[in-house]
Design a protein around this motif. Sequence first.
Motif, PDB file in Angstrom:
ATOM      1  N   MET A 256       0.825  -1.205   0.000  1.00 13.06           N
ATOM      2  CA  MET A 256       0.000   0.000   0.000  1.00 13.06           C
ATOM      3  C   MET A 256       0.861   1.258   0.000  1.00 13.06           C
ATOM      4  O   MET A 256       0.570   2.226  -0.712  1.00 13.06           O
ATOM      5  N   CYS A 261      -0.077   5.184  -0.742  1.00 13.86           N
ATOM      6  CA  CYS A 261      -1.037   5.345   0.351  1.00 13.86           C
ATOM      7  C   CYS A 261      -0.312   5.613   1.671  1.00 13.86           C
ATOM      8  O   CYS A 261       0.823   5.191   1.871  1.00 13.86           O
ATOM      9  N   VAL A 263      -0.319   4.614   5.537  1.00 15.75           N
ATOM     10  CA  VAL A 263      -0.780   3.482   6.335  1.00 15.75           C
ATOM     11  C   VAL A 263      -0.298   3.653   7.765  1.00 15.75           C
ATOM     12  O   VAL A 263       0.908   3.827   7.996  1.00 15.75           O
ATOM     13  N   LEU A 273      -5.732   2.899   6.255  1.00 15.93           N
ATOM     14  CA  LEU A 273      -4.973   3.538   5.176  1.00 15.93           C
ATOM     15  C   LEU A 273      -5.779   4.649   4.550  1.00 15.93           C
ATOM     16  O   LEU A 273      -7.011   4.667   4.608  1.00 15.93           O
ATOM     17  N   LEU A 324      -5.553  -5.845  -2.901  1.00 15.94           N
ATOM     18  CA  LEU A 324      -4.443  -5.010  -3.354  1.00 15.94           C
ATOM     19  C   LEU A 324      -4.506  -4.772  -4.858  1.00 15.94           C
ATOM     20  O   LEU A 324      -4.188  -3.677  -5.344  1.00 15.94           O
ATOM     21  N   LEU A 327      -7.175  -2.154  -5.444  1.00 13.20           N
ATOM     22  CA  LEU A 327      -6.665  -0.849  -5.016  1.00 13.20           C
ATOM     23  C   LEU A 327      -5.682  -0.297  -6.048  1.00 13.20           C
ATOM     24  O   LEU A 327      -5.749   0.886  -6.429  1.00 13.20           O
ATOM     25  N   GLU A 328      -4.779  -1.145  -6.501  1.00 15.19           N
ATOM     26  CA  GLU A 328      -3.786  -0.718  -7.483  1.00 15.19           C
ATOM     27  C   GLU A 328      -4.456  -0.272  -8.782  1.00 15.19           C
ATOM     28  O   GLU A 328      -4.092   0.747  -9.376  1.00 15.19           O
TER      29      GLU A 328
END
Length: 344
Positions: A256, A261, A263, A273, A324, A327-328
């Motif tokens: 992250m 991001c 975190v 996050l 992930l 998110l990416e």
Amino acid sequence: MGFNELPYGPSPAVGEALHNAAGRVQSYGSPHCDGLRDAIGASNGIDPEHVICGNGSEELLDVIARVFARPGDEILITEYGYIQFALTANRVGADLVKAPEQDFTTDVDALLSAVTARTRVLFLANPNNPTGTLVDTRELARLADALPPQVLLVLDLAYGEFATPEYCAGVHALVQGRENVVVTRTFSKAYGLAGARVGWCHGPDWMIPLLYAARGMGTVNALAQAAAIAALGDMATVQTRVSEIKAERARMSATMQALGCSVLPSHTNFLLLSPPDQNPDTTEAIVEHVFDTAGIIVNRTREAGLEHFLRVSVSLPAHNDLFLGALEAFLAGASPGTATATGS
């Protein structure tokens, strides 16, 4: 991945205990959880007579508030304290007071400065939910020693297993020799028994009868007691799973941060996050994108000052990769449905 549950099913020992207990389901469990308290005492090195069990630690937090606070009294928590603390204050009609934090972490001096003649209970989750941050036991001892005797310090150690065993032992040691400190624990997190609802409280001997008087009779059912005893008897499995979660927590946090991001350092089984632009609207869009493209629910953090954060529970590697990847893809501006798993 929004409720801080453990992703594993019951261990063979817990499954067998539940199967065996089901054959006796016509009978009540021990109303005082005698066998479970003995197992808790043996596992944690404390006197079982100083332990009371409840229907999850939330029941015991509620019982504590009902015993020690009344309308017009104050219940003190930290700025980003566990939401259940605010709910318990509301139920008993007490005034909720929040002390500011430093870098999303409990500030002991701020708590002490917020104590007044009306303060009756100080609830402190440590490690904290939703931030995941932690205060060391020296600071907790300083807080306990500086509080007036009429203020009860409640240290909620729901996520303690995701710190270290030594840390948990140090927190429980604060109960010894003090009359106004209690520690609450749960089997919902590290033990993977969220659906069984089992919690417990370690307190001074004078307090336990008062808590029993306010707690419902037999609130920990027979199946839950059997499951919790079996889990305590299979600590190797518990510790293995905790180690796996901690390893995944570190991997997820690193990924992250590599994506830009922010975190917060976590001592729990979740991560808090925020996106690179720290914009609450972006956070909301991420939550929706992750659900729409990966089918994953994560927690919106709406508390004042945390609106730009979201909380995600650490799960199995495949689940974590799915999150992930989504998110990416969002941060790269990918169109919905193109999320790909990030490397494990």
